[in-house]
Design a protein around this motif. Structure first.
Motif, PDB file in Angstrom:
ATOM      1  N   LEU A  38       0.905  -1.240   0.267  1.00  0.00           N
ATOM      2  CA  LEU A  38       0.384  -0.014   0.297  1.00  0.00           C
ATOM      3  C   LEU A  38       0.533   1.307   0.014  1.00  0.00           C
ATOM      4  O   LEU A  38       0.395   2.441  -0.949  1.00  0.00           O
ATOM      5  CB  LEU A  38      -0.653   0.141   1.351  1.00  0.00           C
ATOM      6  N   GLY A  39       1.925   0.632   0.184  1.00  0.00           N
ATOM      7  CA  GLY A  39       2.764   2.780   0.631  1.00  0.00           C
ATOM      8  C   GLY A  39       3.628   2.794  -0.912  1.00  0.00           C
ATOM      9  O   GLY A  39       3.381   3.579  -1.420  1.00  0.00           O
ATOM     10  N   GLU A  40       3.347   1.581  -1.874  1.00  0.00           N
ATOM     11  CA  GLU A  40       4.052   2.172  -3.259  1.00  0.00           C
ATOM     12  C   GLU A  40       2.571   2.481  -3.590  1.00  0.00           C
ATOM     13  O   GLU A  40       2.863   2.925  -4.801  1.00  0.00           O
ATOM     14  CB  GLU A  40       4.259   0.867  -3.503  1.00  0.00           C
ATOM     15  N   ARG A  41       1.104   2.023  -3.156  1.00  0.00           N
ATOM     16  CA  ARG A  41       0.022   2.652  -3.375  1.00  0.00           C
ATOM     17  C   ARG A  41       0.540   4.065  -3.382  1.00  0.00           C
ATOM     18  O   ARG A  41      -0.114   4.891  -4.097  1.00  0.00           O
ATOM     19  CB  ARG A  41      -0.728   2.068  -3.863  1.00  0.00           C
ATOM     20  N   ARG A  42       0.661   4.611  -2.105  1.00  0.00           N
ATOM     21  CA  ARG A  42       0.149   5.765  -1.900  1.00  0.00           C
ATOM     22  C   ARG A  42       1.096   7.006  -2.510  1.00  0.00           C
ATOM     23  O   ARG A  42       0.954   8.049  -2.685  1.00  0.00           O
ATOM     24  CB  ARG A  42       0.737   5.548   0.189  1.00  0.00           C
ATOM     25  N   ALA A  43       2.809   6.807  -2.556  1.00  0.00           N
ATOM     26  CA  ALA A  43       3.433   7.248  -2.957  1.00  0.00           C
ATOM     27  C   ALA A  43       3.790   7.613  -4.868  1.00  0.00           C
ATOM     28  O   ALA A  43       4.484   8.014  -4.623  1.00  0.00           O
ATOM     29  CB  ALA A  43       5.306   6.327  -2.913  1.00  0.00           C
ATOM     30  N   ALA A  44       2.544   6.870  -5.556  1.00  0.00           N
ATOM     31  CA  ALA A  44       2.295   7.018  -6.524  1.00  0.00           C
ATOM     32  C   ALA A  44       1.271   8.292  -7.045  1.00  0.00           C
ATOM     33  O   ALA A  44       1.034   8.857  -7.782  1.00  0.00           O
ATOM     34  CB  ALA A  44       1.941   5.391  -7.247  1.00  0.00           C
ATOM     35  N   VAL A  45       0.481   8.562  -5.842  1.00  0.00           N
ATOM     36  CA  VAL A  45      -0.346   9.345  -5.800  1.00  0.00           C
ATOM     37  C   VAL A  45      -0.719  10.638  -5.323  1.00  0.00           C
ATOM     38  O   VAL A  45      -1.693  11.273  -5.292  1.00  0.00           O
ATOM     39  CB  VAL A  45      -2.172   8.673  -6.153  1.00  0.00           C
ATOM     40  N   VAL A  46      -0.256  10.594  -4.083  1.00  0.00           N
ATOM     41  CA  VAL A  46      -0.185  10.637  -2.701  1.00  0.00           C
ATOM     42  C   VAL A  46       1.121  11.761  -2.376  1.00  0.00           C
ATOM     43  O   VAL A  46       2.308  11.317  -3.018  1.00  0.00           O
ATOM     44  CB  VAL A  46      -0.283  10.419  -1.264  1.00  0.00           C
ATOM     45  N   PRO A  47       1.197  13.096  -2.969  1.00  0.00           N
ATOM     46  CA  PRO A  47       2.259  13.925  -2.204  1.00  0.00           C
ATOM     47  C   PRO A  47       3.354  13.719  -1.446  1.00  0.00           C
ATOM     48  O   PRO A  47       3.148  13.479  -0.256  1.00  0.00           O
ATOM     49  CB  PRO A  47       1.622  15.259  -2.246  1.00  0.00           C
ATOM     50  N   THR A  48       4.479  13.846  -1.639  1.00  0.00           N
ATOM     51  CA  THR A  48       5.267  13.338  -0.318  1.00  0.00           C
ATOM     52  C   THR A  48       5.506  14.795   0.280  1.00  0.00           C
ATOM     53  O   THR A  48       6.052  14.656   1.593  1.00  0.00           O
ATOM     54  CB  THR A  48       6.902  13.714  -1.417  1.00  0.00           C
TER      55      THR A  48
END
Length: 459
Positions: A38-48
């Motif tokens: 899920l962290g990988e999915r988050r990194a793709a769509v949620v700003p750093t």
């Protein structure tokens, strides 16, 4: 290499809250494989720019335990940053939300009002440390509440200047960033900021000159205000009775009463930012109650609705009514579902005496942390009130902040399934904000992990 503390076999079954066993248990490393995916999915769509303390994705929660998507049960000593004072999924709050959601979700109180908003305002008028009749405007977030408190103060006094304090944190909007002391990560690159905001020195007993009293610290702050601004220019003085993000700084006794007296003498409105300290968190319903101080305006959020987004400004009726019709409000402010949650949470606060429970938590936590000092020379200070407690970490034998040690301790706790938070102007403070309903066995288990991380020895 960090050693993950083991979980001792329980002597008796742990209680269930909302179907969640109130016991720490690790099935995988933290974070586990499902959380990492899920962290990988988050990194793709949620700003750093959206930070993350612990990358374990929560699937459900109850009481003082979080269950992540890998089936790990984590001890929550953060409470969503002092939000779920009544615990995760308290049945009375859940039932109130369900009933209101079935009735209606939204109308906008400024278009067609509803009773829940009025009842919340009535309840807050009876709880908040405000002198005389009180009125309330309900909003969405703590930062929005602080902004509105400043608007109200300026309208009521006809003055512009706002005084805040070193180490303060008041929010992430433009005005509240100006009021916040810490540049990184809250302010850097986001200016220019709102004007007419002035900063005074805070009472910080661990870092103040030895023996400085609260009254002396207040005189120092008042002297700074006089030279920077002039009392006749100040609309309001905004202060957290116990500072939150700034390091859980608990001012010396006498500091707040002296500032309140100065405000009264000079026509300055005292605004108490009780967003993190309110609703039993510090061992009193509000932190100002500890020294019997009353404010002109009080900002509330976080623990108000036990997880539903709701905030407000509670203030003297004559001050609140200084604003022209239509000058206060917002589309979602005082959402009916959030109001229902707030009413249930306030019932729990009173009926279960969560303020007393916070004092019990303080006794247990302080005993454990003070005992750890002998084996943890990095502990410079143990402080706070109620269930709002902190350890400030320094380089041994000095008062030099040690943020790297704080980060290491927090990381070790996280890997062992205990959620703790860091804070402080220097990033060197471990803060503890457990739900006020946490049971002693679970709290001792979480504290054992923290003490082992601090000392390197089993608790």
């Amino acid at each position: 290499m960090t050693t993950v503390p083991t979980v001792a076999a329980p002597a008796a079954p742990a209680p269930l809250v909302a179907g969640v066993e109130q016991r720490r248990h690790l099935r995988t490393a933290v974070p586990g494989p499902a959380s990492l995916a899920l962290g990988e999915r988050r990194a793709a769509v949620v700003p750093t720019g959206v930070g993350m303390v612990l990358p374990a994705f929560v699937e459900r929660a109850g009481g003082a335990v979080l269950v992540d998507v890998d089936g790990n049960r984590l001890v929550d000593l953060g409470a969503g940053i002092a939000v779920v004072n009544a615990g995760h999924a308290h049945p009375r709050v859940v039932e109130a939300v369900r009933r209101q959601a079935e009735a209606f979700l939204h109308t906008c109180f400024m278009v067609t009002p509803y009773e829940g908003y009025v009842t919340v305002a009535e309840r807050l008028a009876g709880l908040a440390p405000v002198a005389g009749p009180a009125k309330t405007v309900l909003l969405n977030s703590g930062a929005e509440a602080v902004e509105n408190a400043v608007k109200i103060a300026r309208a009521a006094t006809g003055r512009d200047a706002v005084v805040v304090f070193d180490h303060a944190y008041h929010g992430r909007t433009n005005l509240t960033m100006a009021m916040t002391a810490k540049a990184m990560p809250y302010k850097r690159g986001f200016g220019p900021f709102a004007g007419e905001v002035y900063r005074a020195p805070m009472s910080y007993p661990f870092r103040d000159p030895a023996g400085m009293t609260g009254e002396e610290a207040a005189a120092r702050a008042i002297g700074s205000i006089r030279t920077q601004v002039g009392a006749d220019q100040v609309a309001c003085l905004v202060i957290e009775p116990v500072q939150g993000e700034g390091g859980f700084v608990d001012p010396a006794p006498g500091f707040l009463p002296a500032l309140a007296a100065w405000c009264r003498e000079n026509g300055v409105l005292l605004v108490a930012d009780e967003i993190q300290t309110g609703f039993g968190r510090t061992g009193d319903v509000f932190a100002l109650d500890h020294e019997g101080v009353q404010a002109d305006l009080v900002t509330v959020a976080k623990g108000l609705a036990d997880g539903m987004p709701l905030a407000g400004v509670v203030g003297r009726a004559d001050v609140m009514d200084a604003v022209h019709a239509g000058g206060l409000g917002g589309t979602y402010g005082g959402n009916p579902v959030a109001c229902a949650a707030a009413l249930a949470a306030m019932d729990v606060l009173v009926d279960e005496d969560l303020s007393a429970r916070a004092r019990g938590i303080e006794s247990l936590v302080r005993t454990a942390l003070e005992a750890a000092r002998a084996d943890a020379p990095a502990i410079g200070d143990v402080r706070g009130r109620g269930a709002m407690l902190a350890v400030e970490l320094v380089r041994p034998g000095t008062t030099e902040p040690d943020p790297a040690e704080a980060a290491r301790v927090a990381r070790t706790c996280h890997q062992a399934g205990v959620v703790v938070l860091t804070c402080g102007t220097y990033g060197n403070v471990i803060r503890l904000l457990p739900p006020l309903v946490i049971d002693d066995d679970l709290l001792r288990d979480g504290l054992g992990v923290l003490v082992e991380a601090l000392t390197g020895r089993p608790a």
